[in-house]
Design a protein around this motif. Structure first.
Motif, mmCIF file in Angstrom:
data_model
loop_
_atom_site.group_PDB
_atom_site.id
_atom_site.type_symbol
_atom_site.label_atom_id
_atom_site.label_comp_id
_atom_site.label_asym_id
_atom_site.label_seq_id
_atom_site.Cartn_x
_atom_site.Cartn_y
_atom_site.Cartn_z
ATOM 1 N N THR A 139 0.802 -1.224 0.000
ATOM 2 C CA THR A 139 0.000 0.000 0.000
ATOM 3 C C THR A 139 0.838 1.280 0.000
ATOM 4 O OG1 THR A 139 -0.170 -0.061 2.420
ATOM 5 C CG2 THR A 139 -1.913 -1.146 1.157
ATOM 6 N N GLN A 140 2.041 1.222 0.587
ATOM 7 C CA GLN A 140 2.837 2.439 0.732
ATOM 8 C C GLN A 140 4.236 2.336 0.143
ATOM 9 O OE1 GLN A 140 2.587 4.433 4.548
ATOM 10 N NE2 GLN A 140 0.758 3.293 5.116
ATOM 11 N N GLY A 141 4.530 1.246 -0.531
ATOM 12 C CA GLY A 141 5.804 1.123 -1.208
ATOM 13 C C GLY A 141 6.961 0.823 -0.265
ATOM 14 N N VAL A 142 8.155 0.779 -0.847
ATOM 15 C CA VAL A 142 9.348 0.414 -0.104
ATOM 16 C C VAL A 142 9.611 1.388 1.035
ATOM 17 C CG1 VAL A 142 11.856 0.140 -0.243
ATOM 18 C CG2 VAL A 142 10.405 -0.775 -2.058
ATOM 19 N N ALA A 143 9.517 2.688 0.752
ATOM 20 C CA ALA A 143 9.812 3.683 1.784
ATOM 21 C C ALA A 143 8.864 3.541 2.969
ATOM 22 C CB ALA A 143 9.727 5.095 1.209
ATOM 23 N N GLY A 144 7.576 3.296 2.699
ATOM 24 C CA GLY A 144 6.620 3.120 3.779
ATOM 25 C C GLY A 144 6.903 1.883 4.602
ATOM 26 N N ALA A 145 7.258 0.788 3.914
ATOM 27 C CA ALA A 145 7.562 -0.458 4.623
ATOM 28 C C ALA A 145 8.811 -0.318 5.483
ATOM 29 C CB ALA A 145 7.737 -1.604 3.625
ATOM 30 N N MET A 146 9.830 0.355 4.955
ATOM 31 C CA MET A 146 11.050 0.551 5.730
ATOM 32 C C MET A 146 10.811 1.478 6.917
ATOM 33 S SD MET A 146 13.306 -1.422 4.413
ATOM 34 C CE MET A 146 14.826 -0.819 5.175
ATOM 35 N N ALA A 147 9.966 2.494 6.729
ATOM 36 C CA ALA A 147 9.619 3.381 7.841
ATOM 37 C C ALA A 147 8.867 2.608 8.921
ATOM 38 C CB ALA A 147 8.780 4.549 7.344
ATOM 39 N N ALA A 148 7.978 1.704 8.501
ATOM 40 C CA ALA A 148 7.247 0.888 9.464
ATOM 41 C C ALA A 148 8.187 -0.016 10.239
ATOM 42 C CB ALA A 148 6.186 0.059 8.739
ATOM 43 N N LEU A 149 9.118 -0.647 9.538
ATOM 44 C CA LEU A 149 10.103 -1.504 10.202
ATOM 45 C C LEU A 149 10.910 -0.715 11.222
ATOM 46 C CD1 LEU A 149 11.744 -4.088 10.582
ATOM 47 C CD2 LEU A 149 13.053 -3.474 8.529
ATOM 48 N N ASP A 150 11.338 0.475 10.847
ATOM 49 C CA ASP A 150 12.125 1.305 11.747
ATOM 50 C C ASP A 150 11.322 1.652 13.005
ATOM 51 O OD1 ASP A 150 14.559 2.739 12.279
ATOM 52 O OD2 ASP A 150 13.517 4.596 11.800
ATOM 53 N N SER A 151 10.059 1.998 12.842
ATOM 54 C CA SER A 151 9.213 2.360 13.980
ATOM 55 C C SER A 151 8.933 1.158 14.876
ATOM 56 C CB SER A 151 7.890 2.957 13.489
ATOM 57 O OG SER A 151 8.097 4.166 12.791
ATOM 58 N N LEU A 152 8.598 0.027 14.274
ATOM 59 C CA LEU A 152 8.288 -1.170 15.053
ATOM 60 C C LEU A 152 9.500 -1.664 15.828
ATOM 61 C CD1 LEU A 152 6.149 -3.025 12.373
ATOM 62 C CD2 LEU A 152 5.292 -2.123 14.536
ATOM 63 N N ALA A 153 10.663 -1.620 15.185
ATOM 64 C CA ALA A 153 11.887 -2.120 15.827
ATOM 65 C C ALA A 153 12.321 -1.233 16.986
ATOM 66 C CB ALA A 153 13.006 -2.223 14.796
ATOM 67 N N SER A 154 11.936 0.040 16.962
ATOM 68 C CA SER A 154 12.356 0.951 18.019
ATOM 69 C C SER A 154 11.794 0.559 19.380
ATOM 70 C CB SER A 154 11.932 2.388 17.678
ATOM 71 O OG SER A 154 10.514 2.511 17.696
ATOM 72 N N SER A 155 10.703 -0.211 19.390
ATOM 73 C CA SER A 155 10.098 -0.625 20.656
ATOM 74 C C SER A 155 10.147 -2.128 20.875
ATOM 75 C CB SER A 155 8.630 -0.161 20.714
ATOM 76 O OG SER A 155 7.882 -0.722 19.650
ATOM 77 N N ASP A 156 10.853 -2.844 20.005
ATOM 78 C CA ASP A 156 10.932 -4.305 20.122
ATOM 79 C C ASP A 156 12.376 -4.743 19.906
ATOM 80 O OD1 ASP A 156 10.877 -7.066 19.797
ATOM 81 O OD2 ASP A 156 8.951 -7.067 18.775
ATOM 82 N N PRO A 157 13.132 -5.033 20.984
ATOM 83 C CA PRO A 157 14.545 -5.415 20.835
ATOM 84 C C PRO A 157 14.753 -6.628 19.937
ATOM 85 C CG PRO A 157 14.046 -4.903 23.123
ATOM 86 C CD PRO A 157 12.730 -4.930 22.399
ATOM 87 N N ALA A 158 13.833 -7.597 19.998
ATOM 88 C CA ALA A 158 13.978 -8.784 19.152
ATOM 89 C C ALA A 158 13.856 -8.415 17.681
ATOM 90 C CB ALA A 158 12.932 -9.837 19.524
ATOM 91 N N LEU A 159 12.895 -7.554 17.378
ATOM 92 C CA LEU A 159 12.725 -7.099 15.996
ATOM 93 C C LEU A 159 13.923 -6.268 15.558
ATOM 94 C CD1 LEU A 159 10.683 -7.140 13.662
ATOM 95 C CD2 LEU A 159 9.723 -5.031 14.563
ATOM 96 N N GLN A 160 14.467 -5.478 16.461
ATOM 97 C CA GLN A 160 15.656 -4.689 16.165
ATOM 98 C C GLN A 160 16.814 -5.597 15.775
ATOM 99 O OE1 GLN A 160 15.940 -1.256 16.336
ATOM 100 N NE2 GLN A 160 18.051 -1.304 15.667
ATOM 101 N N ARG A 161 16.998 -6.692 16.542
ATOM 102 C CA ARG A 161 18.096 -7.619 16.250
ATOM 103 C C ARG A 161 17.915 -8.284 14.893
ATOM 104 N NH1 ARG A 161 17.567 -8.726 21.819
ATOM 105 N NH2 ARG A 161 16.192 -10.507 21.402
#
Length: 417
Positions: A55-77
């Motif tokens: 729905t939002q392209g590569v930039a949107g998906a990468m922004a979502a990953l960055d936001s989600l990982a900021s509050s989830d250490p496992a996702l960050q790793r």
């Protein structure tokens, strides 16, 4: 095979572009994946991110990953793997591979770039559309990045992604994949490609159930403990016709121990990941095991340890300082090198690495750390003024070591290993 047309890329981009999903949508994803119905957290996050991609392209998906990982250490790793999956899924056709590559961002160790290139190799219309890969077609793949005057960062990501792609293309037969890397003309590019081969091999062997988005071409025999190594020797090529792939529970140095000497440096830059997988994350044991690496590449093993410390500690500087002290004194500088380089690799920015180096104890360890950060700066940009500006943030007493690594000065830093 036709050359892959990629637009001029310029310097690595740090702007994530689209804002990504709304805070409420991100909260819903976090809640759903905290206790997913299927019990598979990795698949839950992957599905959510790929829905954003749609729905939002590569930039949107990468922004979502960055936001989600900021509050989830496992996702960050695991951020590199998720970024890799976004790149794999973003790929469409050989004709548009350059567009998708350029849409990626360098966060999470540039995994998105690697995924796009790997997907190109997985596409029957891509890398092998005109038959086997040749020296000419291998050189053509990353030609635009090679000709860029902005630095070698995106060239590295392209040829590293080529290593991932060659590995899956050859059903995780490392010998064939590495021979594909050998088709590249420049030694620096070959080494970067080798690194992609060894990274792909370890990811598939250690986490096949969530090697996110990767083509499913490996068999159970390619995972750990699925080999017959009776005729393999350290630094050798293995028995004739034998597939070299995966890891070996009985040999913490495999596959390095089964490969020709020219591949050992790149192999050992990843090998502590195999050691830590086998020993349950015991850093002290991995540091001790590096002592058994061949002497000419032992420093690479400790550099790999520093890279893994970055992942295991979620880039915590204090923990890295403590864990790098597990290395023998004469090899400890290389652990700091691995940690600092990974800090730059994760974001394509040197600020965190320069901050870390300032905390390292004075002497050879600190010198090596700043020099390594300078080396990363030299890859980020070819502009001497930009390199100088980036090194200007280094600790004043050690600034010349950063400048030396960046190719701006010459200092006597001593032998690191």
């Amino acid at each position: 095979m036709l050359a892959v047309a990629m637009a001029a890329c310029g310097a690595p981009r740090h702007d994530l572009g689209a804002a990504g999903p709304s805070p409420s949508t991100l909260s819903a994803i976090r809640a759903a994946c905290a206790e997913p119905a299927t019990g598979d957290i990795s698949s839950c996050y992957e599905t959510a991110l790929l829905n954003v991609l749609e729905t939002q392209g590569v930039a949107g998906a990468m922004a979502a990953l960055d936001s989600l990982a900021s509050s989830d250490p496992a996702l960050q790793r695991q951020g590199h793997e998720y970024a890799h999956a976004i790149g794999l899924s973003a790929y469409e056709t050989p004709e548009t591979v350059g567009t998708q590559f350029n849409a990626c961002t360098p966060i999470f160790q540039s995994g998105c770039y690697h995924g796009v290139i790997q997907a190109y190799f997985a596409d029957p219309a891509g890398a092998t559309a005109d038959g086997e890969i040749t020296r000419e077609s291998a050189q053509a793949l990353c030609a635009d990045q090679r000709e860029s005057t902005d630095g070698n960062w995106l060239l590295f990501q392209c040829v590293h992604g080529m290593g991932h792609g060659l590995t899956t293309l050859n059903d995780y037969n490392l010998t064939k994949a590495l021979e594909g890397c050998d088709l590249l003309a420049a030694v620096w590019e070959q080494d970067a490609c080798y690194g992609g081969v060894f990274m792909e091999n370890i990811v598939q062997a250690t986490a096949p159930h969530h090697a996110l988005g990767r083509p499913d071409v490996a068999t159970d025999e390619m995972a750990m403990a699925g080999h017959d190594h009776g005729e393999m020797e350290m630094g050798g090529s293995g028995s004739a016709g034998e597939i070299i792939t995966g890891l070996d529970a009985d040999d913490p140095h495999y596959p390095c121990s089964a490969l020709p000497a020219r591949y050992l440096g790149a192999c050992y830059e990843m090998q502590t990941s195999a050691m830590l997988f086998a020993n349950g994350g015991d850093m002290a044991a991995a540091a001790a095991e590096c002592e058994n690496a061949p002497s000419q590449v032992r420093h690479k093993c400790y550099q790999s340890l520093g890279r893994d410390i970055s992942s295991y500690t979620a880039q915590n500087h204090a923990d890295a300082l403590r864990l790098c002290a597990l290395a023998p004194t004469n090899y400890e500088p290389w652990c700091h090198v691995g940690f600092a380089k990974n800090l730059v690799d994760l974001t394509a920015e040197p600020s965190s690495a320069l901050s870390y180096c300032a905390k390292v104890a004075p002497g050879r360890n600190k010198e090596a750390c700043f020099r390594a950060t300078g080396e990363e700066i030299a890859v980020l940009t070819s502009d001497a003024d930009q390199r100088a500006d980036l090194c200007a943030s280094a600790q004043p007493d050690y600034r010349e070591f950063c400048r030396s690594g960046a190719g701006l000065a010459s200092v006597n830093a001593g032998d690191q290993g």
